[in-house]
Design a protein around this motif. Sequence first.
Motif, PDB file in Angstrom:
ATOM      1  N   ASP A  57     -53.811 -65.986 -70.618  1.00 57.84           N
ATOM      2  CA  ASP A  57     -53.986 -65.220 -71.861  1.00 57.84           C
ATOM      3  C   ASP A  57     -54.718 -66.063 -72.901  1.00 57.84           C
ATOM      4  N   ALA A  58     -54.334 -67.343 -72.971  1.00 59.82           N
ATOM      5  CA  ALA A  58     -54.955 -68.224 -73.975  1.00 59.82           C
ATOM      6  C   ALA A  58     -56.449 -68.382 -73.683  1.00 59.82           C
ATOM      7  N   LEU A  59     -56.810 -68.510 -72.398  1.00 59.66           N
ATOM      8  CA  LEU A  59     -58.234 -68.607 -72.030  1.00 59.66           C
ATOM      9  C   LEU A  59     -58.970 -67.343 -72.456  1.00 59.66           C
ATOM     10  N   ILE A  60     -58.347 -66.189 -72.226  1.00 59.71           N
ATOM     11  CA  ILE A  60     -58.981 -64.904 -72.539  1.00 59.71           C
ATOM     12  C   ILE A  60     -59.101 -64.726 -74.058  1.00 59.71           C
ATOM     13  N   LEU A  61     -58.035 -65.071 -74.780  1.00 59.41           N
ATOM     14  CA  LEU A  61     -58.092 -64.921 -76.245  1.00 59.41           C
ATOM     15  C   LEU A  61     -59.124 -65.867 -76.853  1.00 59.41           C
ATOM     16  N   ASN A  62     -59.347 -66.987 -76.193  1.00 58.22           N
ATOM     17  CA  ASN A  62     -60.297 -67.970 -76.730  1.00 58.22           C
ATOM     18  C   ASN A  62     -61.725 -67.442 -76.704  1.00 58.22           C
ATOM     19  N   ASN A  63     -62.178 -66.976 -75.525  1.00 60.38           N
ATOM     20  CA  ASN A  63     -63.567 -66.500 -75.434  1.00 60.38           C
ATOM     21  C   ASN A  63     -63.787 -65.540 -74.254  1.00 60.38           C
ATOM     22  N   GLY A  64     -62.708 -64.955 -73.792  1.00 62.01           N
ATOM     23  CA  GLY A  64     -62.802 -64.083 -72.611  1.00 62.01           C
ATOM     24  C   GLY A  64     -62.573 -64.845 -71.323  1.00 62.01           C
ATOM     25  N   GLY A  65     -62.727 -66.172 -71.386  1.00 55.91           N
ATOM     26  CA  GLY A  65     -62.425 -67.047 -70.244  1.00 55.91           C
ATOM     27  C   GLY A  65     -63.234 -66.753 -68.994  1.00 55.91           C
ATOM     28  N   LYS A  66     -64.369 -66.059 -69.124  1.00 56.44           N
ATOM     29  CA  LYS A  66     -65.158 -65.602 -67.956  1.00 56.44           C
ATOM     30  C   LYS A  66     -64.289 -64.746 -67.037  1.00 56.44           C
ATOM     31  N   ILE A  67     -63.190 -64.213 -67.595  1.00 57.89           N
ATOM     32  CA  ILE A  67     -62.280 -63.373 -66.804  1.00 57.89           C
ATOM     33  C   ILE A  67     -62.478 -61.918 -67.235  1.00 57.89           C
ATOM     34  N   VAL A  68     -62.524 -61.697 -68.565  1.00 57.22           N
ATOM     35  CA  VAL A  68     -62.764 -60.344 -69.093  1.00 57.22           C
ATOM     36  C   VAL A  68     -64.271 -60.127 -69.187  1.00 57.22           C
ATOM     37  N   ARG A  69     -64.727 -59.018 -68.620  1.00 58.62           N
ATOM     38  CA  ARG A  69     -66.178 -58.745 -68.582  1.00 58.62           C
ATOM     39  C   ARG A  69     -66.572 -57.550 -69.429  1.00 58.62           C
ATOM     40  N   LYS A  70     -65.565 -56.714 -69.808  1.00 57.62           N
ATOM     41  CA  LYS A  70     -65.969 -55.537 -70.594  1.00 57.62           C
ATOM     42  C   LYS A  70     -65.300 -55.611 -71.977  1.00 57.62           C
ATOM     43  N   PHE A  71     -66.056 -55.252 -72.983  1.00 56.44           N
ATOM     44  CA  PHE A  71     -65.578 -55.334 -74.374  1.00 56.44           C
ATOM     45  C   PHE A  71     -65.895 -54.031 -75.085  1.00 56.44           C
ATOM     46  N   PRO A  72     -65.173 -53.639 -76.151  1.00 54.31           N
ATOM     47  CA  PRO A  72     -63.936 -54.254 -76.638  1.00 54.31           C
ATOM     48  C   PRO A  72     -62.804 -54.085 -75.624  1.00 54.31           C
ATOM     49  N   PHE A  73     -61.783 -54.984 -75.739  1.00 54.99           N
ATOM     50  CA  PHE A  73     -60.765 -55.046 -74.693  1.00 54.99           C
ATOM     51  C   PHE A  73     -59.422 -55.449 -75.280  1.00 54.99           C
ATOM     52  N   VAL A  74     -58.340 -54.903 -74.676  1.00 49.27           N
ATOM     53  CA  VAL A  74     -56.973 -55.297 -75.064  1.00 49.27           C
ATOM     54  C   VAL A  74     -56.452 -56.298 -74.027  1.00 49.27           C
ATOM     55  N   PRO A  75     -56.244 -57.579 -74.395  1.00 51.40           N
ATOM     56  CA  PRO A  75     -55.734 -58.556 -73.426  1.00 51.40           C
ATOM     57  C   PRO A  75     -54.209 -58.490 -73.278  1.00 51.40           C
ATOM     58  N   GLY A  76     -53.649 -59.438 -72.499  1.00 49.95           N
ATOM     59  CA  GLY A  76     -52.192 -59.488 -72.276  1.00 49.95           C
ATOM     60  C   GLY A  76     -51.873 -59.197 -70.824  1.00 49.95           C
ATOM     61  N   ILE A  77     -51.569 -60.263 -70.023  1.00 43.35           N
ATOM     62  CA  ILE A  77     -51.462 -60.076 -68.557  1.00 43.35           C
ATOM     63  C   ILE A  77     -50.078 -59.641 -68.095  1.00 43.35           C
ATOM     64  N   ASP A  78     -49.121 -59.545 -69.010  1.00 41.17           N
ATOM     65  CA  ASP A  78     -47.802 -59.037 -68.596  1.00 41.17           C
ATOM     66  C   ASP A  78     -47.136 -58.308 -69.754  1.00 41.17           C
ATOM     67  N   PHE A  79     -46.178 -57.464 -69.417  1.00 39.29           N
ATOM     68  CA  PHE A  79     -45.374 -56.821 -70.461  1.00 39.29           C
ATOM     69  C   PHE A  79     -44.134 -56.161 -69.841  1.00 39.29           C
ATOM     70  N   SER A  80     -43.190 -55.864 -70.739  1.00 38.37           N
ATOM     71  CA  SER A  80     -42.049 -55.018 -70.359  1.00 38.37           C
ATOM     72  C   SER A  80     -41.968 -53.915 -71.401  1.00 38.37           C
ATOM     73  N   GLY A  81     -41.450 -52.756 -71.013  1.00 39.93           N
ATOM     74  CA  GLY A  81     -41.384 -51.665 -71.977  1.00 39.93           C
ATOM     75  C   GLY A  81     -40.644 -50.468 -71.414  1.00 39.93           C
ATOM     76  N   LYS A  82     -40.752 -49.346 -72.146  1.00 38.99           N
ATOM     77  CA  LYS A  82     -40.081 -48.109 -71.706  1.00 38.99           C
ATOM     78  C   LYS A  82     -41.117 -47.010 -71.485  1.00 38.99           C
ATOM     79  N   VAL A  83     -40.894 -46.239 -70.436  1.00 42.30           N
ATOM     80  CA  VAL A  83     -41.838 -45.171 -70.093  1.00 42.30           C
ATOM     81  C   VAL A  83     -41.768 -44.063 -71.156  1.00 42.30           C
ATOM     82  N   VAL A  84     -42.952 -43.633 -71.623  1.00 43.60           N
ATOM     83  CA  VAL A  84     -43.049 -42.525 -72.584  1.00 43.60           C
ATOM     84  C   VAL A  84     -43.440 -41.247 -71.840  1.00 43.60           C
ATOM     85  N   GLU A  85     -44.448 -41.370 -70.979  1.00 48.60           N
ATOM     86  CA  GLU A  85     -44.904 -40.212 -70.176  1.00 48.60           C
ATOM     87  C   GLU A  85     -45.308 -40.736 -68.805  1.00 48.60           C
TER      88      GLU A  85
END
Length: 333
Positions: free
Chosen positions: A47-75
């Motif tokens: 995540d830190a690499l991606i937030l820094n400059n995309g880390g040559k990992i993210v290729r399409k912009f604009p983009f929402v980063p964050g490689i993990d999460f927990s949450g509750k289903v809405v739909e």
Amino acid sequence: MSDKFQAIIIDNQNEKFTRDIKEINKNDLKDGNVLIKIDYSSLNYKDALILNNGGKIVRKFPFVPGIDFSGKVVESEDNKFKKDDKVILTGFRVGEAYFGGFSQYAKVDSNFLIKTPDSLDNKKAMMLGTAGFTALQCSFAIKAREDLLLGEKVSDVLVTGSTGGVGSIAIMILSKMGYNVHAVTGKRDKNDYLKNLGAKNIIDRKEFEGESKLLEKGIWDGVVDTVGGSALTKIFAQVKPNGIVAACGNAGGIKINTSVMPFIIRGVKLWGIDSSGASIKRREFLWNEADKLIDFDKIQSLTKELSFKDLLETFPKLLKGEYFGRAIVNPNK
Ligand SMILES: NC(=O)c1ccc[n+]([C@@H]2O[C@H](COP(=O)([O-])OP(=O)(O)OC[C@H]3O[C@@H](n4cnc5c(N)ncnc54)[C@H](OP(=O)(O)O)[C@@H]3O)[C@@H](O)[C@H]2O)c1
């Protein structure tokens, strides 16, 4: 839900990289068939690499980063999941190719999700996050010497990069499994921290520098390696017959220089770990083992809860090796 919500947006217009907290719309979430209200995400090295400059990992912009999460289903368009189910997502290129977890809402493919085990809650799940899940995978790869290969009992296990997210949690799990954990670190002032996690012995990273013989005295039944690079040459030469090296990281470099000798003379096994592509069955098994093997009070004491604003201030410290402990992100803070 309101159709508008907040997320971290990275962008790269005219070669100018930006990262901001922005309001976006439910219709901006184009992939997937399950809409989730995010409780927590976590900050990982990737995540830190991606937030820094995309880390040559993210290729399409604009983009929402964050490689993990927990949450509750809405739909959910898949009847495997229903409203209010608690879910965990790690990997599957979410936060890399698909919009990720630094957001109040995410929409992902139902095949990427598992239900949060009853033994955990969504905060604990992200206190572990991708780092903890990877540590579980590595630890069970070492344990496989006993059950899968029906080999001798595992006794001594080496962990490299031991003050890092994966290394620290691996020490905790492996010591709980009953093994003697030998922690390799470059940080001399962290001996008490590593002993408190369960390490029996601390080894200076420098001991693995320099030339190695093709085979040295066999010491380790297992190795969890988060570092890669030149140290692995010496580590392979020190693994006991039929020992397992679970290699998951490259914090110290991507090249390894070794010979076939440890593999053909001692039957050493190199077990690559890819947490992102782990099967759903494997994920369910490992997440269900977490509460038996992890002392969450200890992890809680090492965990900071960050807002989006805190996250944008904190990620550069992780890249410089100045951040210590786990960081979870609360999008509603
Ligand atoms: N394969 C997968 O699925 C997967 C999943 C998660 C993470 N990873 C990878 O695993 C690695 C560790 O992840 P993490 O989240 O634990 O990262 P982290 O929190 O940044 O920890 C990495 C640790 O490695 C050690 N280190 C740093 N630079 C080093 C160098 N030049 N030479 C030797 N050791 C060095 C440091 O520990 P000491 O100071 O204690 O030595 C550091 O704390 C990363 O490469 C990450 O990309 C892979």
